[in-house]
Scaffold this active site. Sequence first.
Site, PDB file in Angstrom:
ATOM      1  N   HIS A 142     109.589  34.235  57.570  1.00 40.75           N
ATOM      2  CA  HIS A 142     110.241  34.564  58.867  1.00 40.75           C
ATOM      3  C   HIS A 142     111.565  34.877  58.173  1.00 40.75           C
ATOM      4  O   HIS A 142     112.665  34.917  58.672  1.00 40.75           O
ATOM      5  CB  HIS A 142     110.510  33.453  59.323  1.00 40.75           C
ATOM      6  CG  HIS A 142     108.750  33.321  60.336  1.00 40.75           C
ATOM      7  ND1 HIS A 142     107.156  33.007  60.401  1.00 40.75           N
ATOM      8  CD2 HIS A 142     108.644  35.256  61.033  1.00 40.75           C
ATOM      9  CE1 HIS A 142     106.848  33.549  60.957  1.00 40.75           C
ATOM     10  NE2 HIS A 142     106.932  34.691  61.300  1.00 40.75           N
ATOM     11  N   GLY A 143     111.979  34.106  57.019  1.00 38.61           N
ATOM     12  CA  GLY A 143     113.113  34.080  55.929  1.00 38.61           C
ATOM     13  C   GLY A 143     113.372  32.730  56.166  1.00 38.61           C
ATOM     14  O   GLY A 143     114.949  33.109  56.029  1.00 38.61           O
TER      15      GLY A 143
END
Length: 177
Positions: A142-143
């Site tokens: 999800h970064g």
Amino acid sequence: MAEEDGVRRRDFINIAAVSAAGVAGVGVVIPMVSQMSASADVLAASSTEVDISNIDPGQAIKAVFRKQPVFVRNLTPKEISEANAVPLSSLRDPQTLAERTKEGKENWLITMGVCTHLGCVPLGAGEGENRGEFGGYFCPCHGSAYDTAARIRKGPAPKNLEVPEYEFTSDTVVKIG
């Protein structure tokens, strides 16, 4: 006289019966309690030792502790100064590098390799892996981006990578757990 003998005999029988029940109760309780203690394989997994002698400055390795990845990183002086230069007010989960490392061993950062968002394994410990824009770790799920002190700097993760209990048993071995 017969009454006194009967009372004494009855008292003896009561004491003997209560004593026998107590011994039987202990005989039942001890095995029940001992079967709830951890087995040998669980106790063996409760800690792990990592040889850090071959980890060069700027390099990190992955180890396993309680069936989860652990990152052991040898920070360079540049990475240490970058981490110390970050104002705590800009951090979502404010912690100094000194709070995340052992005194006298500030170059050794040991964290759980599990993103605090949804439990993915971040990149950055392996050679050539993406370390994200802050030079620490990057979670590809999800970064979430972590800095060189494994503190959350960007993305959905709410907290820094967890620092497990650890101690240095020698200059080249660290015991985690």
